[in-house]
Structure formats: C-alpha cells, structure tokens
Write a protein that holds these residues in place. Structure first.
Motif, PDB file in Angstrom:
ATOM      1  N   MET A   1      45.870  39.756  35.283  1.00 61.82           N
ATOM      2  CA  MET A   1      45.101  38.685  35.937  1.00 61.82           C
ATOM      3  C   MET A   1      45.898  38.045  37.071  1.00 61.82           C
ATOM      4  SD  MET A   1      44.988  35.601  33.163  1.00 61.82           S
ATOM      5  CE  MET A   1      46.249  34.333  33.087  1.00 61.82           C
TER       6      MET A   1
ATOM      7  N   SER B   1      44.625  33.668  48.501  1.00 68.47           N
ATOM      8  CA  SER B   1      45.650  34.283  47.664  1.00 68.47           C
ATOM      9  C   SER B   1      47.021  33.903  48.209  1.00 68.47           C
ATOM     10  CB  SER B   1      45.506  35.815  47.656  1.00 68.47           C
ATOM     11  OG  SER B   1      45.862  36.363  48.918  1.00 68.47           O
TER      12      SER B   1
ATOM     13  N   LEU C   1      45.447  40.462  39.848  1.00 69.40           N
ATOM     14  CA  LEU C   1      44.053  40.458  40.300  1.00 69.40           C
ATOM     15  C   LEU C   1      43.759  39.281  41.233  1.00 69.40           C
ATOM     16  CD1 LEU C   1      41.662  41.427  37.357  1.00 69.40           C
ATOM     17  CD2 LEU C   1      41.910  42.577  39.558  1.00 69.40           C
ATOM     18  N   SER C   2      44.461  38.175  41.006  1.00 69.94           N
ATOM     19  CA  SER C   2      44.212  36.995  41.844  1.00 69.94           C
ATOM     20  C   SER C   2      44.622  37.225  43.291  1.00 69.94           C
ATOM     21  CB  SER C   2      44.964  35.784  41.277  1.00 69.94           C
ATOM     22  OG  SER C   2      46.369  35.948  41.417  1.00 69.94           O
TER      23      SER C   2
ATOM     24  N   ALA D   1      37.687  40.958  46.139  1.00 78.07           N
ATOM     25  CA  ALA D   1      36.624  41.109  45.142  1.00 78.07           C
ATOM     26  C   ALA D   1      36.033  42.510  45.172  1.00 78.07           C
ATOM     27  CB  ALA D   1      35.525  40.072  45.392  1.00 78.07           C
TER      28      ALA D   1
ATOM     29  N   GLU E   1      38.205  42.904  34.730  1.00 77.22           N
ATOM     30  CA  GLU E   1      37.723  41.576  34.341  1.00 77.22           C
ATOM     31  C   GLU E   1      36.992  41.625  33.008  1.00 77.22           C
ATOM     32  OE1 GLU E   1      35.498  39.514  37.297  1.00 77.22           O
ATOM     33  OE2 GLU E   1      37.173  39.394  38.715  1.00 77.22           O
TER      34      GLU E   1
ATOM     35  N   GLU F   1      44.472  31.699  37.693  1.00 79.09           N
ATOM     36  CA  GLU F   1      44.278  33.096  38.086  1.00 79.09           C
ATOM     37  C   GLU F   1      43.250  33.828  37.212  1.00 79.09           C
ATOM     38  OE1 GLU F   1      48.688  32.085  38.819  1.00 79.09           O
ATOM     39  OE2 GLU F   1      47.148  31.674  37.316  1.00 79.09           O
TER      40      GLU F   1
ATOM     41  N   PRO G   1      39.992  35.230  35.966  1.00 81.64           N
ATOM     42  CA  PRO G   1      38.785  35.433  36.781  1.00 81.64           C
ATOM     43  C   PRO G   1      37.665  34.458  36.435  1.00 81.64           C
ATOM     44  CG  PRO G   1      39.641  37.526  35.979  1.00 81.64           C
ATOM     45  CD  PRO G   1      40.412  36.468  35.288  1.00 81.64           C
ATOM     46  N   GLU G   2      37.085  33.886  37.468  1.00 82.88           N
ATOM     47  CA  GLU G   2      36.021  32.899  37.281  1.00 82.88           C
ATOM     48  C   GLU G   2      34.813  33.487  36.567  1.00 82.88           C
ATOM     49  OE1 GLU G   2      33.168  30.202  40.162  1.00 82.88           O
ATOM     50  OE2 GLU G   2      35.168  30.751  40.872  1.00 82.88           O
TER      51      GLU G   2
ATOM     52  N   ARG H   1      38.202  46.235  39.816  1.00 86.37           N
ATOM     53  CA  ARG H   1      38.156  44.826  39.417  1.00 86.37           C
ATOM     54  C   ARG H   1      37.165  44.572  38.291  1.00 86.37           C
ATOM     55  NH1 ARG H   1      39.051  39.545  40.764  1.00 86.37           N
ATOM     56  NH2 ARG H   1      40.360  39.952  42.576  1.00 86.37           N
ATOM     57  N   GLU H   2      35.970  45.110  38.376  1.00 89.17           N
ATOM     58  CA  GLU H   2      34.929  44.807  37.386  1.00 89.17           C
ATOM     59  C   GLU H   2      35.356  45.212  35.985  1.00 89.17           C
ATOM     60  OE1 GLU H   2      30.180  45.723  36.537  1.00 89.17           O
ATOM     61  OE2 GLU H   2      31.100  46.292  38.453  1.00 89.17           O
TER      62      GLU H   2
END
Length: 959
Positions: free
Chosen positions: A575, A359, A578-579, A583, A592, A616, A618-619, A588-589
C-alpha cells in the motif's frame, strides 16, 4: 612657567594648569585617563571573554539561518518544538514488526509517514516550550530542576537551528529565566573535537577548547581570555555556565577511548549544566552521567505551518493551505521545517499550476527541478560555450538534464551508498571515494567547488575548512529520493548495483574505501523489501518506475517470494508503494482487492484496523469496508480518526449516515467514533457544520446530541465561520444550557479568538441572570486566553470578591488566578482573607487556598495562617485538605512545621482524610530525618491503623 613631571599615581593634579591641548604633559595625562577609563569599561578579564564570545564569536553570520532561496530567515520564524521521550534510549528496530497490544506511544500508526518523519502533534503534557526548558517540573510527586538535558532530533527537524536559537535568545536576554540561572552559554560543536585531536595536544582541557573554539581569531589576547574563562570554570564548578554540546552522534564512535580527547569528552559531557544534542539512533554512552530529562525535536504544529506561510508567502498562503488540506502526504512532509521551506521556494515553479501533486515522488521531482534551476546558475553552467542565463532556465522547454548529469550521478551514488552503509554525515574520505566511483576517473567537476553550491546538501559547520567539513542531505527523504533514482536507473538498464562499502562509519583507512559490493536489483529487492529503513526508498522506487512505465513489473517482483505471510508487513509495503503510482496501473485493482480482504480479516480477527489508519491505504478499499456490518464499520471509522484528514468521498458517506432518516443508535456510534479527531487532526467544515446542526436540534435523540457535542469539544482549530456559529449557539436565548455550555467548551480549545467574540463571552460571564454553568464556562474561555489576562483581571477580581455573586461563579473566577504565579502582595492579602473567612462559602475558600498554593513563594506569615487552617478541627474537612495540599506544594518546610504535621498524621481520633493529606506533604519533601521516618514506618506497619493511612505512609517511605 615650568612644568614638573606628573606623578603617575596622581594623573589629575595638573589637568587644570596646562597651557593648551597641544601641551606634551596634557597629552600624557589625557592618554593615561583614557587608558584607565578603557580598562574600567572593559571590566575583568572574564567579562572581556564573555563580551568577546557574545559580540565577536556569536556574530550575525554564525547565527544566520539561510532559506533555500538564499534569504536569511528571521529568528521570529524559527519554531523549535520539543517533546518528552517516554522511553529514553530505546532503539528502533531495523525490521517492520507489529507493536505490542495496547501500545500507545504514538497517536497514529507507528508505520505511518507522520510517525516516521516525527511530525505528529503530541498531547500537551508531552510538549515542552523552549523558554521553559529549565523550569521546575514534577516527576511523579517529586519536583525536579532539570539541568542536564539530552535532545534528540533527525536531520532537517532543527537541531542546528535549536542551537542558534538558544544562543540568539540568551545573548539578547529574551528568556529572562535563563539569564537568572546562567552567566554564559558556550556552544560547542562536538565534531570540532575530532579536528582538535589531530593537533595531538597532550592533556587536552578547557583552556585548549576555549582557545581553539572562541579565541583563535583574537591574536593579541586570546590565550589570556581562554585562561580566565577556564579558571572561572574551575572556581565556580561551572554552576553559572551552560554548555550547549551539539552533535554527540558525530563523536561517540570516533574518538579513541584511550586518548586525552576521550577523557576530556567525558568531562565535558558530565558538566552540571548541559544541553546535549544527538541523532535518535545513538545510544547514550555508558560514561554519561544521569540525564534529568530526555527530549526530541518534532515537526511544526499546524498553527506554525499556517503562520510560516503567511509570513513567507503572504499573498498565496490561503492557496497553499487549500492545497495542503487536499494532500495528506504533503501535509505530513511540510511539517518538517526544511520541507516547508522547499515547498515555499518551489510553489511558483509548478505547485500551483494545476498539475497533480498527489504522491511523494511527484512532489520531490518538482522540488528537484526547481532547485536545479537555482544551482545551474550558481555552478555557472554553460552550453555551447555560452553561460546559461536565468531567462533560459525559466523556459518550460529548456532541458537541464545534460547540464547536471555528473552532479546527479554523484548525488545518486552518495545517497545510495550512504543508505546502504547507514551513513548520514559524509566525511571527505566518503565523498572522494564515491565521487571517483560514480562520476568516472577523469575529473568531471571540482568536488570541493561543487559540493558547497549544491542546494541538496548541507554542512553543519561553515566555519571550518572544506576538507574538515561533513555534509548531509537537506533531509533524510532527499537522500532516499536520490538513492531510489540510482536503483531505478540500474533497474531500467538491467544492470547490477555497484557501490563502495565502508566497514565503519568513517573511512579511516583509504584501502577500506576501495571495497565494493555488486548485487542485482532483483536480489537487492528480495533482500531488503521488508527492511524498515528502506520503506520510504521503496515508495520512491515505485513512483519513479511508474512514471517511466515500469510500475507493473516492479509490483510483480514485490509479490514474488519471499513473502511475509504471518502479518501485515507485506500489505503495508504494497500500500505504501501503491500510493506513489497512478490509478491506471493495471495491477492496482487486484492489489487493492487483496488489501481490502486483509483489512476485513484484521477487523474481525483483532478488532482493530491499523492498516486503514494510514493515509496510504486505498480509499476505495476503505469505502468498501465501510459498507460492511456495523461492527466493522465502527472499527474502520475509529481507525480513520488517526489520519490527519478524511478523504472527500468518505466525508460524503458519513454525511449520508447523519441524515434524519438514519438509525439513531448508528448515528450515535458514528459520532462517537469521530471523537478521536483531536490534536493534529481536523474534520472538514462541511462535516462539522452538519454536526453543529445535530447538536442544536432540540428534537434530536439525546444520545445523538451528546455525541455531536463530544465531537465539537475535540476540535482544536476551527474556521472563523464555525466559530461564529458556536458563538451564536452559546448566547442563544431559549437554547438548552447543556448545548450552550458545550459550545463554550469548544471555544476554550481555540488558540485565539477575536476581540469582538471575547466581548460577547465576557458579557455572558458577568451577566447575573445567566445560568450558572454558562457563566462558569464563559470564564473558562477567558481564562484560556492567557495573554489577555491583564485585560480581564478587574472583571475577574470583581466576580471573585462580590459577596452577592453565586458562590460557584466566584470560585471559578477566583481559580483563574492560579494560572498567574506572580500576583501582587495586595491581591494575595485579599485572597488570604477569603481563605480565612469562615463566613465565605467553602468552595470560595478552597479556591482561594488553591491560588495561594500556586504561588512560587509566600511569606512565613502566610504559611503560618495556612498551617492554622490545616490544624483547626473546627474547619470543614475540605478546607483543611486544601490547606494541606497548599503545604504539599512548598518544597522546603521548616522542621517545626514538619513536627506539627507529624503529630497531625499520627493523631488518634483525627479525620482519616486529613491524616492522609498530612502524609502527602511528607511525600513531597526532599529529605526527612531518621526519627521522622521511623514514626511514618510505624504508621505503615501498624495493623490497627486505617488502610488509607497505612498506604499513604508506605508512599512516603517509597518516595
């Protein structure tokens, strides 16, 4: 012997009649001779002034560029990248708003970190090399010679380095074209005009500027030299003097519009030869004359990052490169020169230790820690009365916070106050007011002693006195980082933010500096959470609060009202923040999941996925979207092409789709979506290896192979292993011609190839039994290696002139000479004969004419020959058009030739294409007589004329 007095006008008469060197008359004559020789060597007063500026003013100290480590940086490692601004003067909105449909001013999302940091790699046609800054260039169909240039740049991207680089290279004659145009470059930091204004010099002019700026240290003859330079400027109208005016933003608002200094500033800015630098936010003043070209400094290109690392960290360059490949955000950051320097300085302090630097916040904390180690020693800090030593600060358990507590408080206050007041350059009045407020009334440290030592601050003017200097943070992101630290400290303590408010950019009235604003952290968040210039600030706030265990409450506050419900502004803020957090953060969940739903809505409603284009995003949300129906999948994949790299799990998913068992149409669509990975982006090797395998597999569906080759053609920086695979593919016997050509086209895009590889490609080019298209593609690879042209010139010439060669190969070889505008007369004569020879293939003759047209100047004899070709009705149409295109490239044609061309344009029964081409020549001329324009006007309005001729005539009138 009696010696008579020596006449002063004949000092040489008795030099052979002196008794000894000790003779008084001998000494007298010798002294006079030395004086005369000295004056001859010194030259004119103007030459003396130029020599003083070059040798004494532009000394090594003034031009030195210092790295954070304190080591001087070689000019060979200073890269200044410039790009054309498409919409000069356009100001950035202070709000996060969506761009209009079809907006393509940036390749990546305009809200991405790379776009905000101005580190995107732009198309080649927007890039301008610094040595070619004054080269002629076309605006539409008209060639211009830029002489008035405005260059914008953000702090840390290299405006000061740009000025030093220009002076350094000019004074050494490195850029020969500049020295042909100008006798001198006068670098003027415009901020000095504010200092000179204090002198209240009536009628301030160039003499005063030169005296103050260049000759103030020349106590004996400074004013004389300044006068000679000023007189020369008046006499030549500045035609041979280039002014380098640095920092328009620092004076545009501050000089009184009524005073002599403002009048002089206008005169200075409107010189005929000038480079002006400025920050991006400053509007061009109304009194500024027309600018020929407007540019901006941009970050390092990928190849420059690699080269810098290899020079500065030779033993660890590969390790750093691997780290950058896996950390997209860091990759964007280090394309800013000062950030790359910070990474190199900090690397041995923790970046390589296995810690997760995933980050911006953790990266800046590491850099901060490393720089404080350096500054503690420079500040001569002591603990318990004992000076802190270098070995102590290297101890991982050594606590530095209490040693720099007050300095940190000052930097936090400086950063936050500046961010809120939109101040980047901090004058002395700013610094004193902020110092007093944030560090307490009793003096905790000497401000004037401490500021020059702090690695986080820089001044653009080391030559002026401390009170006259302005300071700025290394880069705007450091200011945003320290501002976030102040906000987080107040958030944790549940105390309001209190800071000075300046009503103007510079605090002129001390009473203004005593105004303060107090606002709660929650209120400040609600007021500014969608303000564009706080975007990076909020990222740091989220990261710092997460480290301290307060991340969840911060995101709860973000989710509270007021909320942007009409666009993705809120989602983008979430986002980005969040980056910066771990985790494991509980919210977060759910956050996302909301982002994924918005992404799907965006895909289905607008047919785009702008959010997914930012690194940024989320993957996990991207992976979920990639398992949706094919239309959504393709939209998301195309948006991912705007990222600098692809995450590993997404690469795994793409590889599974490219497996043999998958649907061929789906594979084709997937490969086509990857075409967007061009300049500035790169696909991982393992994915490219799979794509190469698809391209070379004969049993594969044709559309799959074609799409795979399209991906490869788009790559600009491939690993050596992949280049070896492509080389083998290009020379593979029995391989499809289509695939071999494609492999060579990929090699064309590579910046450098090994000698062994080029030898193989040379063999393909000269081998007569090879396929024609393969040979032409091999020649294109050799042509792309422009620095090696002299090595291949004999081979290329032989291919071009050899009658038994394939005509297409000859034309391709001949066209390679176009890139070299200074061919010898002997070679030009041979090419001229090719153009004239009616027995030569048309393609060869056209190529010869194109080469002649690329030459900067040709003799009248050669121009007459080209004219004859254009007028000869027995010549093929394409040859006549090529001849006319050559004439179009000539900027100044004789009146007789223009008369001939006028007749050609209006000749009844002449081929339509030739007439249009003749009118095209007129369009490129800078001026035409009224009579000639009247004829062209007649062609434009004549209803019986061919449509294309009328349109071409209108284009001439418009030009």
């Amino acid at each position: 012997m009696v010696l008579h007095p020596l006449p002063l006008d004949r000092p040489h008469v008795l030099t052979n009649k002196f008794g000894s060197p000790e003779c008084a008359d001998y000494k007298r004559v010798a002294g006079k001779v030395r004086e005369i020789i000295g004056k001859i060597r010194e030259g004119t007063l103007l030459a003396q002034a130029d020599n003083w500026i070059r040798d004494r003013h532009y000394n090594a100290t003034r031009l030195e560029i210092e790295r954070l480590s304190g080591v001087a940086l070689s000019m060979n490692q200073c890269y200044i990248n410039l790009a054309v601004i498409e919409q000069p003067g356009q100001s950035q909105s202070d709000r996060l708003t969506e761009p209009s449909e079809g907006d393509s001013t940036t390749r990546s999302s305009p809200f991405s970190l790379s776009a905000r940091l101005k580190v995107e790699t732009l198309d080649a046609n927007k890039q301008i090399e610094l040595p070619a800054l004054f080269d002629p260039r076309k605006r539409g169909h008209v060639e211009t010679k830029p002489r008035r240039i405005l260059i914008r740049g953000r702090p840390g991207v290299g405006k000061t380095t740009l000025c030093k680089k220009i002076v350094y290279e000019f004074t050494r004659g490195t850029w020969s074209s500049w020295n042909k145009l100008f006798d001198r470059v006068l670098w003027v930091p415009l901020r000095h005009l504010k200092l000179n204004e204090r002198l209240q010099q009536p009628g301030y002019n160039f003499f005063h500027l030169f005296s103050h700026e260049y000759f103030s240290q020349n106590l004996r003859g400074g004013e004389v030299l300044a006068k000679s330079l000023s007189d020369a400027l008046d006499a030549t109208k500045s035609s041979r003097t280039l002014f380098l005016l640095d920092g328009l933003d620092e004076v545009s608002k501050d000089l009184s519009s009524e005073g002599d200094m403002f009048r002089f500033l206008k005169e200075l800015l409107n010189q005929p030869n000038v480079i002006i630098t400025s920050r991006p936010s400053v509007q061009r003043p109304a009194h500024l004359d027309a600018i020929d070209i407007e540019l901006e400094t941009i970050g390092f290109y990928p190849a420059q990052v690699k080269e810098y690392l290899e020079r500065v960290l030779p033993e660890q360059a590969d390790e750093v490169q691997l780290f950058l490949r896996d950390h997209s955000l860091v990759w964007d950051l280090v394309r800013i020169p000062i950030q790359l320097d910070a990474l190199c300085f900090t690397w041995n302090e923790g970046f390589h230790s296995g810690m997760k630097f995933d980050s911006m916040t953790t990266i800046y904390q590491a850099i901060e820690h490393s720089l404080w180690k350096k500054d503690i020693l420079r500040l001569q800090k002591a603990r318990y009365g004992n000076p802190v030593t270098g070995s102590q600060i290297q101890d991982p358990d050594f606590d530095m916070q209490d040693l720099v507590e007050n300095e940190v408080a000052f930097l936090e206050g400086l950063a936050f106050t500046g961010l809120h007041n939109d101040i980047i350059d901090f004058e002395r009045t700013h610094r004193r007011a902020i110092y007093k407020h944030f560090t307490g009334t009793p003096a905790t440290f000497s401000l004037d002693h401490t500021i020059p030592v702090l690695s986080f601050l820089r001044t653009s003017d080391h030559s002026s006195e401390q009170r006259d200097r302005s300071y700025h943070f290394l880069h705007l992101t450091y200011q945003e980082y320290f501002a976030a630290r102040y906000f987080v400290r107040k958030w944790q303590a549940q105390k309001p933010l209190t800071f000075p408010v300046f009503s103007t950019g510079e605090c002129q009235d001390r009473r203004e500096c005593q105004k303060y604003q107090t606002i709660g952290t929650g209120s400040f968040l609600r007021k500014h959470k969608y303000t564009a210039r706080y975007d990076v600030f909020w990222r740091f706030v989220a990261g710092l609060l997460d480290v301290k265990g307060h991340g969840e409450e911060f995101f709860t506050a973000i989710e509270n009202k007021p909320r942007d419900l009409l666009g993705p502004t809120h989602q983008r803020l979430v986002m980005h923040c969040l980056s910066e957090v771990s985790a494991q953060m509980p919210l977060r969940e759910s956050l996302e999941e909301k982002l994924k739903k918005w992404l799907l809505f965006e895909c289905k409603f607008t047919g785009q996925a702008r959010l997914a284009s930012e690194v940024e995003f989320p993957e996990g949300a991207v992976l979920d979207a990639l398992h949706e129906e094919p239309d959504v999948k393709m939209i998301v994949l195309r948006s991912l092409a705007k990222r600098p790299t692809l995450p590993s799990r997404i690469v795994d998913l793409i590889l599974s789709w490219l497996d043999d068992g998958e649907d061929k149409d789906l594979q084709t669509m997937i490969l086509c979506s990857l075409w967007g990975f061009r300049t500035g982006s790169s696909l991982p090797d393992r994915l490219l290896v799979a794509i190469v395998a698809l391209a070379r597999r004969k049993g594969k569906h044709g559309s799959v192979r074609g799409a795979a080759i399209g991906v490869l053609r788009a790559q600009h920086s491939l690993s050596d292993n992949l280049l070896e695979v492509l080389e083998g593919l290009a020379r593979r016997e029995g391989e499809d011609e289509f695939v071999r050509v494609a492999a060579l086209e990929v090699l064309v895009e590579q910046s450098s190839l090994s000698d062994e590889r080029l030898k193989v490609i040379e063999g393909l080019a000269v081998h007569k039994e090879e396929d024609r298209s393969v040979r032409i593609a091999a020649l294109a690879v050799l042509k792309a290696q422009s620095s090696l042209f002299n090595k291949y010139v004999d081979i290329i010439e032989a291919l071009a002139l050899y009658n038994n060669e394939d005509s297409s190969v000859r034309a391709a070889a001949l066209s390679m000479f176009k890139a070299y505008p200074s061919l010898s007369y002997k070679r030009l004569d041979v090419i001229k004969l090719l153009a004239l020879d009616k027995n030569e293939p048309i393609s060869v003759r056209e190529a010869a004419l194109e080469v002649l047209g690329a030459q900067p100047c040709l003799s009248d004899e050669r121009i007459d020959i080209i004219e004859a070709l254009a007028l000869d009705k027995d010549e093929p149409i394409s040859v006549r058009e090529a001849a006319l295109e050559f004439l179009r490239a000539q900027r100044s044609l004789s009146d007789n030739l223009l008369e001939v061309l006028e007749g050609l344009a209006r000749r009844e029964g002449e081929d339509e294409f030739v007439r249009v081409a003749a009118l095209g020549v007129f369009r490129a001329q800078s001026s035409l007589s009224d009579e000639r324009l009247k004829v062209i006007e007649g062609l434009a309005v004549h209803k019986e004329e061919d449509k294309s001729v009328r349109i071409a005539a209108l284009a001439v009138l418009k030009a």
